[in-house]
Design an enzyme around this catalytic site. Sequence first.
Site, short mmCIF file in Angstrom:
data_model
loop_
_atom_site.label_atom_id
_atom_site.label_comp_id
_atom_site.label_asym_id
_atom_site.label_seq_id
_atom_site.Cartn_x
_atom_site.Cartn_y
_atom_site.Cartn_z
N GLY A 164 0.82 -1.26 -0.07
CA GLY A 164 0.15 0.17 -0.13
C GLY A 164 0.79 1.22 -0.04
N GLY A 165 2.06 0.98 -0.51
CA GLY A 165 2.95 2.27 -0.68
C GLY A 165 3.49 2.93 0.78
N ARG A 291 -2.43 -13.21 -5.52
CA ARG A 291 -3.89 -13.13 -5.19
C ARG A 291 -4.47 -12.50 -6.05
NH1 ARG A 291 -4.42 -7.56 -4.66
NH2 ARG A 291 -2.65 -6.65 -3.80
P1 ADP Z 1 3.41 -1.38 -2.52
O1 ADP Z 1 3.52 -2.81 -2.52
O2 ADP Z 1 3.87 -0.70 -1.22
O3 ADP Z 1 2.30 -0.85 -3.27
P2 ADP Z 1 5.24 -1.61 -4.82
O4 ADP Z 1 6.81 -1.90 -4.89
O5 ADP Z 1 4.32 -2.16 -5.48
O6 ADP Z 1 4.89 -0.97 -3.22
O7 ADP Z 1 5.22 -0.03 -5.50
C1 ADP Z 1 4.02 0.83 -5.47
C2 ADP Z 1 4.03 1.84 -6.20
O8 ADP Z 1 5.18 2.65 -6.00
C3 ADP Z 1 4.52 1.71 -7.76
O9 ADP Z 1 3.17 1.44 -8.79
C4 ADP Z 1 5.17 2.91 -8.24
O10 ADP Z 1 4.39 3.83 -8.52
C5 ADP Z 1 5.92 3.21 -6.92
N1 ADP Z 1 7.42 2.87 -7.17
C6 ADP Z 1 7.80 1.54 -6.64
N2 ADP Z 1 9.33 1.32 -6.90
C7 ADP Z 1 9.61 2.34 -7.63
C8 ADP Z 1 10.82 2.81 -8.07
N3 ADP Z 1 11.92 1.98 -8.00
N4 ADP Z 1 11.07 3.98 -8.89
C9 ADP Z 1 9.76 4.93 -9.16
N5 ADP Z 1 8.58 4.59 -8.43
C10 ADP Z 1 8.41 3.30 -7.76
#
Ligand code: ADP
Length: 450
Positions: A164-165, A291
Amino acid sequence: MFDKVLIANRGEIALRVLRACKELGIATVAVHSTADADAMHVRLADESVCIGPPPAAESYLNIPRLLAACEITGADAVHPGYGFLSENARFAEILEHHKITFIGPTSEHIRIMGDKIAAKATAIRLGIPVVPGSKGAVTDDGEALKIANEMGFPVLVKAASGGGGRGMKVARSIADLSLALSTARSEAKAAFGDDAVYMEKYLQKPRHIEVQVFGDGQGNAVHLGERDCSLQRRHQKVMEEAPSPALNDAQRMKIGGIVANAMRQLKYRGAGTVEFLYEDGEFYFIEMNTRLQVEHPVTEAITGLDLVLEQIRIASGAPLSVKQEDITFSGHAIECRINAETPRTFRPSPGKITYWHPPGGLGVRVDSGVYQGYKIPPYYDSLIGKLIVHGKSRNECLMRLRRCLSEFVIDGIETTIPLFNELIRHSDIVDGMYDIHWLEKFLASEPKDG
Ligand code: ADP
């Protein structure tokens, strides 16, 4: 096949799963908190069990209560939906132990992919391209600085247990790095009870493109193409589409092939989504979700496959119902997440829905658990429905969306519908020219409501 499935979730996804069970002739058990006694999934289920008070920790996340509900009702399988316990390896393990089928992958695969550092190492081993970054967790600030200097700033500090960011911090220069590390660590500790963080190159203008996969647990796997989920706010998806306007067929089949091949090697079982950032023609793995995803209907629209039905079939031991060569993609689909929120500030807006008129017609699907007179409780996620349109082309989808959004009436609460009305008229959206930062810039550039 199962006789009775317990749906360990609420809202639109509980209803989505319930519908698939009904079509398969499987009896359904709904579980609910006291706040959800009037929910649609409870009304439509064959049986329902109240599992606790409103806070999720005491109801939807409470494993002993869910197990008791399985035992009382004699359910032989559990569908976890998304969120809540859907990626909880311990829950899957406990169910396995009690001879109740968890409709999802093995607890081992959930565990590997739930730890982002382990997931990334696995991706590398399976030949999936990843974002350049630290080899594992970074514990020492001096070491972190060395890695950052080698990669070049900006860098992103991410929580190993992230979701969730949360626990994600950008460091634009040397001066920011130690603060980014310490805030990411403390946020991660508070949110996930684990302060392990790692580092990645921060990509400046990527798109978020994810590949839907299915495996049968025996070494067979297929991909169902990609979804573009670049329209995000605070790393949360807002609008999704399939196929991605940024890819051509050759790119699509190449990345899909890489992912399906990786899942074959892993002997992955069930539905999964491998998420990538895509920049300048290159894919970079960020994580895998083990999932069903919120945005699965856009894939269903263009492939004609029922993903929940496929999940249930596979969990019951059946082989994949399709081979890669049988899967064809037809037209285009777009999903808008309808949230009970003020459109620009995204402030939650729970309350009673005094009037509800969803759109309909050709190529229109509305997945929602709400109804006229329903009171949205303030305790959970603000997603109240999803509007999905399917058309022969992207342009047809946009025309259809315009029509649907003007038909959609939800009174009594605020929703994100006005935002979508603005978005689909914006030339960048019409042209498909957006990256993961586009929406935040758009929201910052205009006056805020409320
Ligand atoms: P979470 O599991 O918290 O959602 P993610 O790894 O899936 O984390 O990343 C969520 C969002 O964060 C991605 O869709 C993108 O928008 C941003 N993000 C993640 N990693 C990077 C990166 N290396 N560079 C730029 N943006 C990133």
